[in-house]
Design a protein around this motif. Structure first.
Motif, PDB file in Angstrom:
ATOM      1  N   PRO A   1     -21.149  17.205 -23.609  1.00  0.00           N
ATOM      2  CA  PRO A   1     -20.352  16.052 -22.569  1.00  0.00           C
ATOM      3  C   PRO A   1     -19.215  16.288 -22.303  1.00  0.00           C
ATOM      4  O   PRO A   1     -19.163  15.866 -20.890  1.00  0.00           O
ATOM      5  CB  PRO A   1     -20.478  14.268 -23.870  1.00  0.00           C
ATOM      6  N   GLY A   2     -18.727  17.064 -22.714  1.00  0.00           N
ATOM      7  CA  GLY A   2     -16.961  17.266 -21.859  1.00  0.00           C
ATOM      8  C   GLY A   2     -17.089  17.646 -20.513  1.00  0.00           C
ATOM      9  O   GLY A   2     -15.942  17.938 -19.649  1.00  0.00           O
ATOM     10  N   PRO A   3     -18.107  19.645 -20.782  1.00  0.00           N
ATOM     11  CA  PRO A   3     -17.638  19.883 -19.147  1.00  0.00           C
ATOM     12  C   PRO A   3     -18.909  18.693 -18.210  1.00  0.00           C
ATOM     13  O   PRO A   3     -17.988  19.179 -16.917  1.00  0.00           O
ATOM     14  CB  PRO A   3     -19.291  20.727 -19.338  1.00  0.00           C
ATOM     15  N   VAL A   4     -19.712  17.907 -18.238  1.00  0.00           N
ATOM     16  CA  VAL A   4     -19.772  16.873 -17.464  1.00  0.00           C
ATOM     17  C   VAL A   4     -19.517  15.942 -17.039  1.00  0.00           C
ATOM     18  O   VAL A   4     -18.327  15.437 -16.043  1.00  0.00           O
ATOM     19  CB  VAL A   4     -21.085  16.285 -18.184  1.00  0.00           C
ATOM     20  N   ALA A   5     -18.414  15.557 -18.406  1.00  0.00           N
ATOM     21  CA  ALA A   5     -16.725  14.160 -17.584  1.00  0.00           C
ATOM     22  C   ALA A   5     -16.416  14.660 -16.942  1.00  0.00           C
ATOM     23  O   ALA A   5     -15.415  14.456 -16.745  1.00  0.00           O
ATOM     24  CB  ALA A   5     -16.500  13.791 -19.276  1.00  0.00           C
ATOM     25  N   ASP A   6     -16.038  16.100 -17.070  1.00  0.00           N
ATOM     26  CA  ASP A   6     -14.104  16.902 -16.195  1.00  0.00           C
ATOM     27  C   ASP A   6     -14.678  16.696 -14.727  1.00  0.00           C
ATOM     28  O   ASP A   6     -14.063  16.632 -14.713  1.00  0.00           O
ATOM     29  CB  ASP A   6     -14.236  18.804 -16.809  1.00  0.00           C
ATOM     30  N   LEU A   7     -16.353  17.301 -14.542  1.00  0.00           N
ATOM     31  CA  LEU A   7     -16.307  17.383 -13.573  1.00  0.00           C
ATOM     32  C   LEU A   7     -16.805  16.267 -12.679  1.00  0.00           C
ATOM     33  O   LEU A   7     -16.379  15.887 -11.430  1.00  0.00           O
ATOM     34  CB  LEU A   7     -18.458  18.191 -13.441  1.00  0.00           C
ATOM     35  N   LEU A   8     -17.227  15.354 -13.676  1.00  0.00           N
ATOM     36  CA  LEU A   8     -17.092  13.331 -12.778  1.00  0.00           C
ATOM     37  C   LEU A   8     -15.471  13.196 -13.096  1.00  0.00           C
ATOM     38  O   LEU A   8     -15.676  12.299 -11.591  1.00  0.00           O
ATOM     39  CB  LEU A   8     -18.450  12.697 -13.769  1.00  0.00           C
TER      40      LEU A   8
END
Length: 361
Positions: free
Chosen positions: A228-235
Motif C-alpha cells: 500500500p505505501g509505494p502505491v499511495a505515494d505514487l497516487l
C-alpha cells in the motif's frame, strides 16, 4: 531439477507447472481447494499425488498475505531442497519469514512479470511467461544451489531472469503495475452509469486505458494490501498532477486571455511530460521504442481474414512489427493497424491494394 511441488494451482502456479511438466519435470500439485488442483492435473500440469520425499524445488503460488504461512509450513515439513514464491510483492513476505526466525538460505523470492485478466487453472498456459521478465530477489544468505534451481525454473518457463532488491522491486511494480491498475479502474468506473449513447462512442483509446480494469477485484485487494505505501505515494503525485490539470482546464474557460494562455501552457506541459515518459516504455524485444508507420486495412469480421492479411504481408516481403485491431461499433467490420518499418510502408500499401484490400489513410 527432476521434481517440483507447486502449492497453489491458480493462473501462475498452473502455468509454471505446465511449463515444468512439458520439460520432463515431475510436478506434484497442492491447493487448499482440491477441485482446483484436480483441474490443473487434468490439464497435464502434474499429479495430485503427494511426493514420497523432499522435491528439488517448491513453488509457492499463493496470495502475498498467505505466502509466509504457506512457506513456513512447507519448510517445517522439509518439503523441498529449495523454496521460492511467485507473489507480486517481495519485501513483506521476506520480512515476515525473517520475523519467524526461519533459515532463509533455502529460499528466494521471485515474481514473474506476466499475467492475464482471467484467473484460475483454466486460464493457464505453458507459454504464459515466455519472453517476459522474471524477477529474482536473492539476499546474501541465499544458497547458490537454490538460486540455480530458481534460474532453472525461469529457463524452463522461457522467461528472462532479472535480479533486483526486494524493496526496489516493490517500488517498481507499484509504478508499472499496481498504480496503473487503480487508475485504469477509476477511468472505467466513469463508464458505469454513463449514458448509453456515450458508451457506444467508445474507441480503441478507452479500450486500451480500461483493459486491465477487468481483472479479479479479490486478487487485486490481496496485491494492493501487500504494497500500500509505494502505491499511495505514487497516487499522491498523480493527484497533484490532476489538481494542476483541472486548474489549467478551468483557466481555458476564462474570459481573460492571459489566464487562457496560462491554462494552455499547463495542459501542454502535462502532455509533454506524458510524451517523455511514454517513450521510455520498452518496445519490441525489450529494446528502446522505435517509430513505426501504420498501414490501416479495413476487414470484414469473417473467419480467416487476419490469416490472409498476414500471409499477404509476408508474400510482399514485409515483416509486421506490431498490430492493433479497432472494432467498428455495431458493424461486422474492423480496422487492422499494421505497424511496419517506415521504409516498408509504401511497398506494403501497394501490395495489399493490388490484392484487393481496402486501405484507409
Amino acid at each position: 531439477m527432476r521434481t517440483a511441488l507447486v502449492i497453489g494451482t491458480g493462473l501462475i502456479g498452473t502455468s509454471a507447472a505446465l511449463a515444468l511438466s512439458a520439460r520432463g519435470v515431475t510436478v506434484h500439485l497442492a491447493d487448499h481447494d482440491p477441485e482446483q488442483a484436480r483441474t490443473a492435473a487434468a490439464l497435464g500440469a502434474g499429479t495430485e499425488d503427494a511426493p514420497d520425499g523432499p522435491v528439488d524445488l517448491a513453488v509457492v503460488a499463493a496470495p502475498p498475505a498467505l505466502v509466509a504461512d504457506v512457506l513456513a509450513d512447507a519448510m517445517a515439513r522439509g518439503a523441498a531442497r529449495g523454496y521460492i514464491d511467485v507473489a507480486s510483492v517481495k519485501g513483506g513476505p521476506r520480512r515476515e519469514l525473517e520475523a519467524r526466525g526461519l533459515d532463509l538460505s533455502a529460499y528466494i523470492g521471485t515474481h514473474p512479470m506476466s499475467g492475464r485478466e482471467k484467473s484460475g487453472p483454466l486460464a493457464a498456459t505453458a507459454d504464459l511467461f515466455e519472453g517476459r521478465p522474471w524477477v529474482l530477489t536473492p539476499t546474501r544468505d541465499t544458497d547458490t544451489e537454490v538460486l540455480n534451481l530458481a534460474l532453472e525454473l525461469v529457463s524452463h518457463c522461457r522467461a528472462v531472469p532479472v535480479v533486483m532488491d526486494a524493496d526496489a522491486h516493490d517500488r517498481a511494480v507499484a509504478l508499472v503495475s499496481h498504480m496503473p491498475h487503480l487508475v485504469s479502474s477509476m477511468v472505467a468506473a466513469r463508464l458505469e452509469h454513463a449514458e448509453e449513447a456515450a458508451v457506444r462512442l467508445c474507441g480503441q483509446g478507452i479500450r486500451d486505458v480500461t483493459r486491465i480494469a477487468a481483472s479479479d477485484p479479490r486478487m487485486w485487494i490481496d496485491i494492493l494490501s501487500a504494497n500500500p505505501g509505494p502505491v499511495a505515494d505514487l497516487l499522491t503525485d498523480v493527484a497533484a498532477d490532476l489538481e494542476e490539470t483541472v486548474r489549467a482546464l478551468r483557466a481555458l474557460q476564462s474570459a481573460d486571455e492571459d489566464k487562457r494562455r496560462e491554462g494552455g501552457t499547463g495542459i501542454a506541459e502535462v502532455l509533454r511530460r506524458g510524451n517523455a515518459g511514454q517513450v521510455r516504455v520498452p518496445g519490441k524485444h525489450g529494446s528502446a521504442p522505435r517509430a513505426y508507420e501504420t498501414v490501416a486495412v479495413l476487414i470484414d469480421d469473417q473467419p480467416g481474414q487476419l490469416a490472409r492479411i498476414f500471409a499477404d504481408a509476408g508474400r510482399a516481403g514485409v515483416n509486421v512489427e506490431d498490430v492493433r485491431i479497432e472494432h467498428a461499433t455495431g458493424q461486422q467490420a474492423g480496422l487492422v493497424q499494421l505497424m511496419v518499418e517506415p521504409r516498408a510502408a509504401a511497398a506494403l500499401t501497394a501490395a495489399l491494394t493490388e490484392l484487393g484490400w481496402s486501405i484507409r489513410q
